[in-house]
Motif scaffolding. Structure first.
Motif, PDB file in Angstrom:
ATOM      1  N   PRO A 135      48.208  44.024  31.816  1.00 30.68           N
ATOM      2  CA  PRO A 135      46.826  43.541  31.734  1.00 30.68           C
ATOM      3  C   PRO A 135      46.315  43.376  30.308  1.00 30.68           C
ATOM      4  CG  PRO A 135      46.814  45.899  32.090  1.00 30.68           C
ATOM      5  CD  PRO A 135      48.272  45.479  32.055  1.00 30.68           C
ATOM      6  N   GLY A 178      38.979  40.233  37.480  1.00 31.40           N
ATOM      7  CA  GLY A 178      39.167  41.497  36.781  1.00 31.40           C
ATOM      8  C   GLY A 178      38.163  42.541  37.236  1.00 31.40           C
ATOM      9  N   PHE A 211      47.556  47.458  38.498  1.00 27.21           N
ATOM     10  CA  PHE A 211      47.880  46.112  38.053  1.00 27.21           C
ATOM     11  C   PHE A 211      49.390  45.889  38.201  1.00 27.21           C
ATOM     12  CE2 PHE A 211      43.938  46.907  35.703  1.00 27.21           C
ATOM     13  CZ  PHE A 211      43.228  45.747  36.010  1.00 27.21           C
ATOM     14  N   THR A 240      35.799  38.420  33.113  1.00 24.80           N
ATOM     15  CA  THR A 240      36.687  38.938  34.167  1.00 24.80           C
ATOM     16  C   THR A 240      36.856  37.970  35.337  1.00 24.80           C
ATOM     17  OG1 THR A 240      34.896  40.041  35.406  1.00 24.80           O
ATOM     18  CG2 THR A 240      35.951  41.293  33.630  1.00 24.80           C
ATOM     19  N   GLY A 254      40.373  37.059  35.762  1.00 29.02           N
ATOM     20  CA  GLY A 254      41.321  38.105  35.412  1.00 29.02           C
ATOM     21  C   GLY A 254      42.177  38.540  36.582  1.00 29.02           C
ATOM     22  N   ASP A 255      43.151  39.411  36.305  1.00 27.52           N
ATOM     23  CA  ASP A 255      44.059  39.953  37.308  1.00 27.52           C
ATOM     24  C   ASP A 255      44.650  38.856  38.180  1.00 27.52           C
ATOM     25  OD1 ASP A 255      45.526  41.820  38.663  1.00 27.52           O
ATOM     26  OD2 ASP A 255      43.847  42.706  39.765  1.00 27.52           O
ATOM     27  N   ASP A 273      41.377  41.431  32.287  1.00 28.43           N
ATOM     28  CA  ASP A 273      41.817  42.074  33.528  1.00 28.43           C
ATOM     29  C   ASP A 273      41.074  43.390  33.764  1.00 28.43           C
ATOM     30  OD1 ASP A 273      44.002  40.169  34.097  1.00 28.43           O
ATOM     31  OD2 ASP A 273      44.871  40.992  32.265  1.00 28.43           O
TER      32      ASP A 273
END
Length: 486
Positions: free
Chosen positions: A97, A212, A93, A203, A206-207, A182
């Motif tokens: 996160p 995610g 990451f 998710t 996410g990220d 994440d």
């Protein structure tokens, strides 16, 4: 002993200082042990970590006491810090996160997830976890268990704060709403089938909107649930499943394994020791690993050998070597290799040490042609160096039926005439899960090595003497390499 003279020459103050330095060194080694986390892992653990870089959902369905939760919490802690070891091969990451760790109950979460990650609260702060106490900025308490926390804020390498939240399945899926997650870690399979879909939903963004990802670490105590079937039998492109048993856990002594095995009910032993869910429907090879396993040994020169392969790209391609003791009509699987998304040249480089000059049996899809070049799939493997037989795998009468091969191989196993070298874990992983569905159909998942074995067995009439691999005869008609095969 050779250091004692030097100690004798030291003053009392110097000795005290030395002791303090040694204690500080020991403290730092313990506090910052996360830096050695990846390099100290078993090969299967490194493989599991690496899979998180390629797949968004990675399940470790494993036996008890193999280190599955320890592996998972180590990954969680390193993501929270963002301080990845130089040899780290898993997902990374770029920013701090939001991490969800989920388990059965508040007590279980505290003992199995929280404590390995952040340790225990002391007068000096948090100590004993993989995350050094100095990086734990603050925590929020949880209800339901003494000393349990709901959230942990961790200083990330980027300078931002990571957040780890601990959730209990008993809270229900309605509690798992609102956040963009994440990374998730589901430890032990939830009995509530709504939990996992809800986690995945969180998710989606996410990220940094890339989506995610996360891991599941559990022993399949609930049998072949929908979640287990999805990962083992019908994985989506983003899903990957690994199976680990006691043979992959060197930290378990033979005495410990013996004592534990005897304490388990017979019907649970494969699940507890190999991470195999009770299938419920038609396991094709229902003999235990130990029944067909043997220690590796040098192959006698007069035995025959033949290789088998199964093509693959998105699913693994597989390569095996079968040794044939023709005098006793016994077969030994001595080599096995499989990998996803590797070219014929890469595969040949990996197996060349044992596949060079050995005839290779292959399935009918090797005759498929590529639209651009018009070349058959098998020709790329010939060009790479594999000694492909001229015809695809078939019985002597030209038929290709699967069931006769399964029956003959099972009969050989049952009579002690088919053995597998210990250490071929990829084979045993497939072997333990090879089964039929409710309608008696073979579940065509995780069977790449098994198919390659069957192709080699079907074409055993083209096997050559082991002695001829390194010094191939040039006079015999049965062994004449050519651009078209054998």
């Amino acid at each position: 002993m050779d250091k004692l003279p030097a100690l004798k020459g030291m003053t009392q103050a110097q000795k005290i200082e030395l002791v303090q330095l040694l204690e500080e060194k020991k403290r730092r080694e313990s506090t910052y042990r996360y830096k050695r986390f990846f390099s100290s892992r078993y090969p299967w653990q490194k493989k599991f970590i690496s899979a998180t870089a390629e797949y968004s959902q990675v399940a470790l369905i494993a036996a008890n006491r193999t280190g599955k939760t320890d592996t998972g919490t180590g990954i969680d802690a390193i993501h929270a810090m963002g301080d990845y070891p130089p040899d780290w091969s898993g997902h990374k990451f770029e920013k701090a996160p939001l991490i969800w760790c989920l388990g059965y109950s508040a007590d279980k979460i505290r003992d199995l997830l929280q404590t390995p990650i952040i340790g225990r609260k002391t007068d000096n702060g948090w100590e004993g976890g993989l995350i050094p106490g100095e990086r734990i900025v603050s925590t929020e308490s949880a209800q339901g268990a003494a000393n349990a926390v709901r959230s942990v804020y961790v200083m990330h390498k980027s300078g931002e704060l990571s957040k780890i939240q601990f959730w209990s399945y008993s809270q229900g899926q309605q509690a798992l709403m609102g956040d963009a997650v994440d990374w998730f870690h589901i430890d032990e399979e939830p009995r509530d089938p709504t939990i996992y879909p809800q986690v995945l939903t969180r998710t989606a963004t996410g990220d940094q909107n890339k989506g995610g990802r996360g891991i599941l670490t559990f022993t399949p105590e609930n049998g072949r649930t929908d979640l287990v079937i999805a990962f083992m039998d019908n994985p989506s492109p983003g899903q990957h499943c690994m199976n680990v048993g006691w043979d992959d856990a060197p930290h378990l002594s033979e005495k410990v394994k013996k004592d534990l095995l005897e304490s388990y009910p017979p019907h649970q032993r494969d699940m507890r020791t190999k991470g195999i869910p009770m299938l419920g429907h038609g396991r094709i090879y229902d003999l235990g690993e130990d029944f067909i396993k043997c220690d590796p040994f040098p192959i006698p020169d007069h035995w025959l050998v033949i290789d088998g392969m199964d093509f693959g790209w998105d699913h693994p391609q597989a390569h095996v070597q079968l040794a044939w003791d023709i005098e006793n009509e016994a077969f030994y699987l001595t080599r096995a290799y499989k990998a996803r998304q590797v070219s014929p040249a890469e595969a040949y480089s990996a197996v060349k040490s044992w596949a060079d000059n050995v005839p290779t049996a292959w399935p009918p899809d090797g005759l498929q042609t590529e639209k651009g070049s018009g070349l058959q799939q098998k020709s790329y493997y010939e060009e790479a160096g594999f000694q492909m037989l001229s015809d695809h795998a078939q019985w002597e009468d030209g038929s290709r039926a699967v069931e006769p091969g399964l029956f003959e191989l099972y009969d050989l196993m049952r009579r002690g005439k088919f053995r597998v070298f210990s250490g071929l874990r990829d084979f045993f992983e497939e072997y333990n899960f090879y089964h039929r569905d409710e309608k008696g159909r073979i579940v065509k998942v995780r069977d790449d090595i098994l198919d390659a074995v069957r192709y080699a067995y079907m074409m055993r009439r083209y096997a050559i003497r082991y002695a001829d691999i390194k010094s191939p005869p040039v006079e015999e008609d049965i062994y004449v390499p050519s651009s078209s095969g054998w």
